[in-house]
Design a protein around this motif. Structure first.
Motif, PDB file in Angstrom:
ATOM      1  N   ARG A   1       0.824  -1.205   0.000  1.00  0.00           N
ATOM      2  CA  ARG A   1       0.000   0.000   0.000  1.00  0.00           C
ATOM      3  C   ARG A   1       0.859   1.256   0.000  1.00  0.00           C
ATOM      4  O   ARG A   1       0.614   2.188  -0.774  1.00  0.00           O
ATOM      5  CB  ARG A   1      -0.906  -0.014   1.232  1.00  0.00           C
ATOM      6  N   TYR A   2       1.882   1.291   0.845  1.00  0.00           N
ATOM      7  CA  TYR A   2       2.742   2.477   0.902  1.00  0.00           C
ATOM      8  C   TYR A   2       3.520   2.656  -0.401  1.00  0.00           C
ATOM      9  O   TYR A   2       3.710   3.780  -0.870  1.00  0.00           O
ATOM     10  CB  TYR A   2       3.712   2.371   2.080  1.00  0.00           C
ATOM     11  N   PHE A   3       3.986   1.560  -0.959  1.00  0.00           N
ATOM     12  CA  PHE A   3       4.725   1.659  -2.219  1.00  0.00           C
ATOM     13  C   PHE A   3       3.832   2.219  -3.324  1.00  0.00           C
ATOM     14  O   PHE A   3       4.234   3.124  -4.078  1.00  0.00           O
ATOM     15  CB  PHE A   3       5.257   0.279  -2.613  1.00  0.00           C
ATOM     16  N   TRP A   4       2.620   1.696  -3.450  1.00  0.00           N
ATOM     17  CA  TRP A   4       1.715   2.177  -4.505  1.00  0.00           C
ATOM     18  C   TRP A   4       1.350   3.647  -4.291  1.00  0.00           C
ATOM     19  O   TRP A   4       1.344   4.444  -5.232  1.00  0.00           O
ATOM     20  CB  TRP A   4       0.446   1.329  -4.526  1.00  0.00           C
ATOM     21  N   ALA A   5       1.032   4.024  -3.068  1.00  0.00           N
ATOM     22  CA  ALA A   5       0.641   5.406  -2.785  1.00  0.00           C
ATOM     23  C   ALA A   5       1.796   6.364  -3.073  1.00  0.00           C
ATOM     24  O   ALA A   5       1.606   7.433  -3.679  1.00  0.00           O
ATOM     25  CB  ALA A   5       0.179   5.539  -1.338  1.00  0.00           C
ATOM     26  N   HIS A   6       2.983   5.998  -2.673  1.00  0.00           N
ATOM     27  CA  HIS A   6       4.147   6.865  -2.891  1.00  0.00           C
ATOM     28  C   HIS A   6       4.409   7.047  -4.379  1.00  0.00           C
ATOM     29  O   HIS A   6       4.636   8.168  -4.867  1.00  0.00           O
ATOM     30  CB  HIS A   6       5.364   6.258  -2.191  1.00  0.00           C
ATOM     31  N   GLN A   7       4.378   5.964  -5.140  1.00  0.00           N
ATOM     32  CA  GLN A   7       4.640   6.058  -6.574  1.00  0.00           C
ATOM     33  C   GLN A   7       3.511   6.776  -7.303  1.00  0.00           C
ATOM     34  O   GLN A   7       3.761   7.545  -8.249  1.00  0.00           O
ATOM     35  CB  GLN A   7       4.829   4.652  -7.157  1.00  0.00           C
ATOM     36  N   ALA A   8       2.263   6.561  -6.901  1.00  0.00           N
ATOM     37  CA  ALA A   8       1.136   7.234  -7.555  1.00  0.00           C
ATOM     38  C   ALA A   8       1.217   8.745  -7.376  1.00  0.00           C
ATOM     39  O   ALA A   8       0.998   9.515  -8.326  1.00  0.00           O
ATOM     40  CB  ALA A   8      -0.184   6.697  -6.996  1.00  0.00           C
ATOM     41  N   LEU A   9       1.533   9.193  -6.183  1.00  0.00           N
ATOM     42  CA  LEU A   9       1.665  10.634  -5.956  1.00  0.00           C
ATOM     43  C   LEU A   9       2.830  11.209  -6.756  1.00  0.00           C
ATOM     44  O   LEU A   9       2.743  12.334  -7.273  1.00  0.00           O
ATOM     45  CB  LEU A   9       1.862  10.905  -4.465  1.00  0.00           C
ATOM     46  N   GLY A  10       3.920  10.451  -6.865  1.00  0.00           N
ATOM     47  CA  GLY A  10       5.047  10.926  -7.668  1.00  0.00           C
ATOM     48  C   GLY A  10       4.685  11.065  -9.138  1.00  0.00           C
ATOM     49  O   GLY A  10       5.074  12.041  -9.795  1.00  0.00           O
ATOM     50  N   ILE A  11       3.931  10.111  -9.679  1.00  0.00           N
ATOM     51  CA  ILE A  11       3.510  10.198 -11.081  1.00  0.00           C
ATOM     52  C   ILE A  11       2.534  11.345 -11.276  1.00  0.00           C
ATOM     53  O   ILE A  11       2.561  12.042 -12.313  1.00  0.00           O
ATOM     54  CB  ILE A  11       2.891   8.854 -11.518  1.00  0.00           C
TER      55      ILE A  11
ATOM     56  N   MET B   1       1.203  19.531  -2.065  1.00  0.00           N
ATOM     57  CA  MET B   1       0.532  18.649  -1.110  1.00  0.00           C
ATOM     58  C   MET B   1       0.924  17.194  -1.338  1.00  0.00           C
ATOM     59  O   MET B   1       1.117  16.424  -0.380  1.00  0.00           O
ATOM     60  CB  MET B   1      -0.979  18.828  -1.228  1.00  0.00           C
ATOM     61  N   ASN B   2       1.066  16.806  -2.614  1.00  0.00           N
ATOM     62  CA  ASN B   2       1.499  15.444  -2.914  1.00  0.00           C
ATOM     63  C   ASN B   2       2.904  15.178  -2.365  1.00  0.00           C
ATOM     64  O   ASN B   2       3.181  14.099  -1.829  1.00  0.00           O
ATOM     65  CB  ASN B   2       1.481  15.210  -4.419  1.00  0.00           C
ATOM     66  N   SER B   3       3.787  16.170  -2.508  1.00  0.00           N
ATOM     67  CA  SER B   3       5.150  15.992  -1.999  1.00  0.00           C
ATOM     68  C   SER B   3       5.157  15.826  -0.487  1.00  0.00           C
ATOM     69  O   SER B   3       5.888  14.978   0.058  1.00  0.00           O
ATOM     70  CB  SER B   3       6.012  17.186  -2.414  1.00  0.00           C
ATOM     71  N   ASP B   4       4.363  16.624   0.210  1.00  0.00           N
ATOM     72  CA  ASP B   4       4.286  16.482   1.668  1.00  0.00           C
ATOM     73  C   ASP B   4       3.719  15.120   2.059  1.00  0.00           C
ATOM     74  O   ASP B   4       4.197  14.485   3.013  1.00  0.00           O
ATOM     75  CB  ASP B   4       3.422  17.596   2.259  1.00  0.00           C
ATOM     76  N   LYS B   5       2.724  14.678   1.327  1.00  0.00           N
ATOM     77  CA  LYS B   5       2.154  13.364   1.622  1.00  0.00           C
ATOM     78  C   LYS B   5       3.152  12.254   1.332  1.00  0.00           C
ATOM     79  O   LYS B   5       3.191  11.237   2.056  1.00  0.00           O
ATOM     80  CB  LYS B   5       0.872  13.162   0.815  1.00  0.00           C
ATOM     81  N   MET B   6       3.970  12.423   0.313  1.00  0.00           N
ATOM     82  CA  MET B   6       4.992  11.421   0.012  1.00  0.00           C
ATOM     83  C   MET B   6       6.001  11.306   1.149  1.00  0.00           C
ATOM     84  O   MET B   6       6.444  10.201   1.492  1.00  0.00           O
ATOM     85  CB  MET B   6       5.695  11.780  -1.304  1.00  0.00           C
TER      86      MET B   6
ATOM     87  N   LYS C   1       6.672   7.998   3.298  1.00  0.00           N
ATOM     88  CA  LYS C   1       8.013   7.460   3.452  1.00  0.00           C
ATOM     89  C   LYS C   1       8.350   7.215   4.920  1.00  0.00           C
ATOM     90  O   LYS C   1       8.978   6.206   5.266  1.00  0.00           O
ATOM     91  CB  LYS C   1       9.027   8.427   2.832  1.00  0.00           C
ATOM     92  N   GLY C   2       7.917   8.140   5.798  1.00  0.00           N
ATOM     93  CA  GLY C   2       8.131   7.916   7.223  1.00  0.00           C
ATOM     94  C   GLY C   2       7.389   6.695   7.723  1.00  0.00           C
ATOM     95  O   GLY C   2       7.937   5.894   8.510  1.00  0.00           O
ATOM     96  N   LEU C   3       6.145   6.515   7.303  1.00  0.00           N
ATOM     97  CA  LEU C   3       5.392   5.325   7.695  1.00  0.00           C
ATOM     98  C   LEU C   3       6.057   4.056   7.187  1.00  0.00           C
ATOM     99  O   LEU C   3       6.132   3.033   7.897  1.00  0.00           O
ATOM    100  CB  LEU C   3       3.961   5.426   7.158  1.00  0.00           C
ATOM    101  N   ARG C   4       6.543   4.115   5.967  1.00  0.00           N
ATOM    102  CA  ARG C   4       7.197   2.931   5.405  1.00  0.00           C
ATOM    103  C   ARG C   4       8.496   2.617   6.135  1.00  0.00           C
ATOM    104  O   ARG C   4       8.808   1.438   6.387  1.00  0.00           O
ATOM    105  CB  ARG C   4       7.479   3.177   3.917  1.00  0.00           C
ATOM    106  N   ASP C   5       9.265   3.640   6.498  1.00  0.00           N
ATOM    107  CA  ASP C   5      10.507   3.398   7.241  1.00  0.00           C
ATOM    108  C   ASP C   5      10.221   2.806   8.619  1.00  0.00           C
ATOM    109  O   ASP C   5      10.931   1.895   9.076  1.00  0.00           O
ATOM    110  CB  ASP C   5      11.286   4.707   7.384  1.00  0.00           C
TER     111      ASP C   5
END
Length: 791
Positions: free
Chosen positions: A415-425, A491-496, A500-504
């Motif tokens: 879930r974290y991987f998909w959310a992080h990559q989706a916001l980046g795209i 906002m997407n960058s802040d959410k990313m 990333k903190g949650l994933r770490d």
């Protein structure tokens, strides 16, 4: 067609505004006519009723523009306050008319590209469709091609700049596809209509493949529809401005802007077959259905070119091009492929007035940027909900452990991987939209100083001055929409960063858990090793017993013998075996037996070589000096040139004294170190090693100091001291392999070059080996004194 609450509310508000505007205009027109009737009755001149007074988006006059603006919900800048029609486009569009027979011929004869077939391939492959009398569905309700979900807004813009939506002449209900076809198949072809269109705005939302083909048929004379279809399927935001030096006149007169980003699939919506989308269209707490969406906004200026332009590029193939007047008749085309219900339907209405096609094009593009904000914001909210902490996170340890430690299916890592990559795209899409717009719409385009895109500044005429004034306000509006998109990117960058903190944290917690499991597994492995060792020892304990019992159990053994022989054999076999296994089980014991085994085989090899030497034969494998004897521990290898004289002498102690003749010598013969080995002058070999460590060679003059003379003197036996092998005037022989290359004294003389070293290396092997174990020191005397070298 299903509508959400927000869209329905906007439509109701729009209808209420249009009704109030219409009633206000009708009331004022009634007042004007009443004053005119009163003036005619009293003999006074009637008030002027010119076309300047009777225009706008109504059937009668709108004399008080300010009151009209107050009654509308749109901003005052969206309506024109000038009453001069010369500020607007006055040339009507050429008459055009299309029918279904021509549409069939177009489908059969046109050379469709690969991008075209991706969009309209299902229509081209349907042979029955081309043979039917009615190509478009005639029944109401859902149809197979989903054209009942298509939506459209088609406006004809008159000479007053007001867009009027096209209405069917008859009120007979027809299918949605048929209604769209009836609206786009003709332009200014109805002779009964007195209001000619100078511009056409065609907006089609979620068209079916058949409607895409119909738009391709009717818009091909004005746009390069193959290029537009290709841009729709490329998954990339791109802008193509007017290309005056192109060989295709449609490129010269058209301006195309394509937007491509992501949206959430709406209820009952389905992405196009050529759009990338999530296979699962259902919405859940752990899943967000995403689809790629795209739209195109295009402008085409109709008519003849206004003036030529010269191509100043050095390597240009086309030297001249054509520019078109911004106030020429125009077409604006907008095709939207968004599988959702978030369209803006109020981009164009009766209260707006467009001075020319570029203004209508930019307003349509502004609406697309606004819709992009809504869609991207919705995606951001859904992703935020997906990674948001549960409501009981602060109070439930189970909820915290679920977020801290990964489960067997790697739910939160996925879930974290998909959310992080989706916001980046999404951020990449926003950057592409902003970059594509600002790259084309530079300051020169807005102020009219550009030579290729809508040239003409305020000094040209009052028409251009009015247009540039409106463009300035329109630029501010579009920049505001772009800033809104950039805010979403921030906002997407802040959410990313949050994701990333949650994933770490998840990785850290999972790593600690895995480390604990690894320690437990290591302890289990150690215990299993102990068990295997115990099992091995038990097996080895019974192995010699099994061997003895097997031997004595043979039929050839006399059964009448007593147990004495059996006990003796058992002790002889078992006790050494247990002792050997026990010693090998320790490090020191294993080292001891390894050393003894090596010495044993070395002795075997030495005996073999000596045996062969009696017959005058020497094996090739015996030429290696270290075949059977290794250097003592703690010493360097004998071939290293950096060894000292002491180390060389210690290494030589392990080499036996040579016989008188090399030919009759026994190679590798070794004498015990405690056996006295006296030379001709007396004394043991060790004493000689300690006392006679140097050999002095005298030179007669300075010219006789070279290495060649040194070798000659050594060959002649000109020694002043006794050497290590007991020869006072000559050189003894050394029982080593003559072919083995060992370091010589030349290797230790810095003055000797490579050629001299090679020459010396080719001499007799005994000389090289004699000088291997020594060290050389050079003492030079002043003036013409003799020099001596000590070896």
């Amino acid at each position: 067609m299903a509508l959400d609450a927000a869209t329905a509310k906007e439509m109701i508000q729009k209808l209420a505004d249009d009704r109030a505007t219409y009633l206000d205009t009708l009331s004022r027109a009634h007042d004007v006519l009443a004053r005119a009737l009163e003036a005619s009755a009293t003999g006074k001149p009637p008030p002027p009723l010119t076309s300047d007074a009777v225009r706008r988006n109504t059937v009668t006059s709108t004399l008080d523009i300010e009151s009209l603006k107050k009654s509308s919900t749109f901003s005052p800048d969206d309506s024109d306050t000038d009453d001069d029609e010369s500020l607007f486009v006055q040339t009507p569009l050429p008459k055009e008319s299309y029918d279904e027979d021509g549409f069939r011929r177009h489908l059969r004869a046109y050379k469709w590209t690969c991008s075209d077939r991706e969009i309209v391939g299902s229509v081209l492959d349907n042979k029955q469709l081309l043979q039917r009398s009615a190509m478009f569905p005639v029944t109401l309700g859902p149809v197979d091609d989903r054209s009942h979900l298509s939506h459209y807004s088609i406006f004809d813009v008159g000479k007053d700049g007001a867009p009027l939506q096209i209405q069917r002449a008859d009120q007979k209900p027809v299918s949605r596809a048929q209604a769209i076809w009836d609206s786009i198949k003709s332009i200014n072809a109805d002779a009964s209509r007195t209001r000619e269109a100078v511009g056409r705005i065609t907006i089609v939302r979620e068209p079916s493949p058949l409607l895409f083909a119909a738009l391709h048929y009717t818009m091909t004379p004005h746009f390069d529809m193959d290029e537009i279809f290709r841009m729709l399927t490329e998954d990339k935001t791109k802008a193509e401005s007017h290309r005056p030096f192109s060989t295709d006149h449609r490129h010269q007169r058209s301006f195309v802007f394509t937007l491509d980003f992501y949206t959430i699939i709406g209820d009952e919506c389905q992405p196009m077959t050529w759009q990338k989308a999530d296979e699962d269209h259902g919405m859940s707490k752990s899943h967000v259905p995403i689809s790629r969406c795209s739209s195109v906004v295009a402008l085409s200026l109709v008519g003849q070119p206004s003036r030529p332009v010269k191509n100043k590029a050095r390597r240009a193939e086309q030297k001249t091009g054509q520019l078109f007047d911004p106030f020429a008749p125009w077409h604006v085309l907008s095709m939207q492929s968004y599988p959702d219900w978030r369209h803006s339907i109020d981009a164009h209405n009766s209260t707006r007035h467009y001075v020319n096609g570029p203004e209508a094009f930019l307003i349509t593009l502004r609406a697309e940027f606004k819709d992009a904000q809504k869609r991207l914001m919705e995606v951001y909210n859904r992703i935020s909900d997906l990674v948001r902490m549960p409501s009981n996170f602060m109070f439930s340890e189970v909820a915290r452990d679920k977020l801290l430690f990964e489960d067997e299916e790697f739910t939160y890592s996925r879930r974290y991987f998909w959310a992080h990559q989706a916001l980046g795209i999404m951020n990449e899409d926003i950057q592409e939209m902003s970059h594509s717009f600002r790259k084309v719409f530079t300051d020169s385009v807005w102020d009219g100083s550009s030579k290729l895109v809508w040239p003409g500044d305020e000094s040209v005429s009052s028409r251009y001055a009015n247009w540039r004034k409106r463009m300035k306000k329109l630029r501010e509006d579009i920049e505001s929409e772009l800033r809104g998109l950039e805010n979403i990117a921030a906002m997407n960058s802040d959410k990313m960063k949050e994701i990333k903190g949650l994933r770490d944290n998840l990785f850290n917690g999972t790593s600690v858990l895995e480390s604990r499991r690894s320690v437990d597994q290591a302890m289990i492995t150690v215990q299993q090793g102990h068990n295997i060792k115990l099992l091995t020892l038990v097996t080895i304990f019974f192995l010699p017993l099994t061997f003895v019992t097997s031997v004595f159990g043979m039929e050839i053994i006399d059964n009448e013998q007593g147990f004495l022989n059996f006990g003796i054999v058992t002790c002889v076999i078992c006790v050494p075996t247990y002792f050997l296994i026990g010693s090998l089980n320790t490090t020191s014991g294993a080292h001891f037996w390894r050393k003894k085994t090596k010495q044993f085989f070395a002795g075997i090899g030495e005996m073999t070589v000596n045996l062969f030497a009696l017959f005058g034969y020497r094996p090739q494998w015996a030429n290696r000096p270290s075949s059977f004897h290794s250097a003592p521990s703690g010493t360097r290898p004998l071939h290293q040139r950096s060894q000292s004289a002491k180390e060389g002498m210690a290494a030589r102690d392990h080499i036996s004294s040579p016989p008188t003749s090399p030919r009759n010598a026994t190679p590798f013969s070794r004498r015990p170190s405690n056996t006295p080995n006296t030379s001709r002058e007396g004394g043991s070999q060790n004493e000689i090693h300690q006392a006679a460590t140097t050999t002095t060679i005298q030179f007669e003059d300075e010219e006789d100091r070279g290495p060649k003379h040194l070798i000659r003197k050594l060959d002649q036996g000109d020694h002043r001291k006794t050497n290590s092998w007991g020869s006072s005037n000559g050189i003894g022989t050394m029982p080593m392999n003559r072919s083995a290359r060992q370091p010589t004294f030349l290797d230790r003389i810095p003055e000797v070059d490579n050629a001299q070293r090679d020459e010396a290396s080719q001499r007799d092997g005994w000389l090289n080996r004699v000088l291997t174990w020594g060290s050389m020191s050079t003492k030079k005397k002043k003036g013409g004194e003799k020099g001596e070298r000590e070896v």
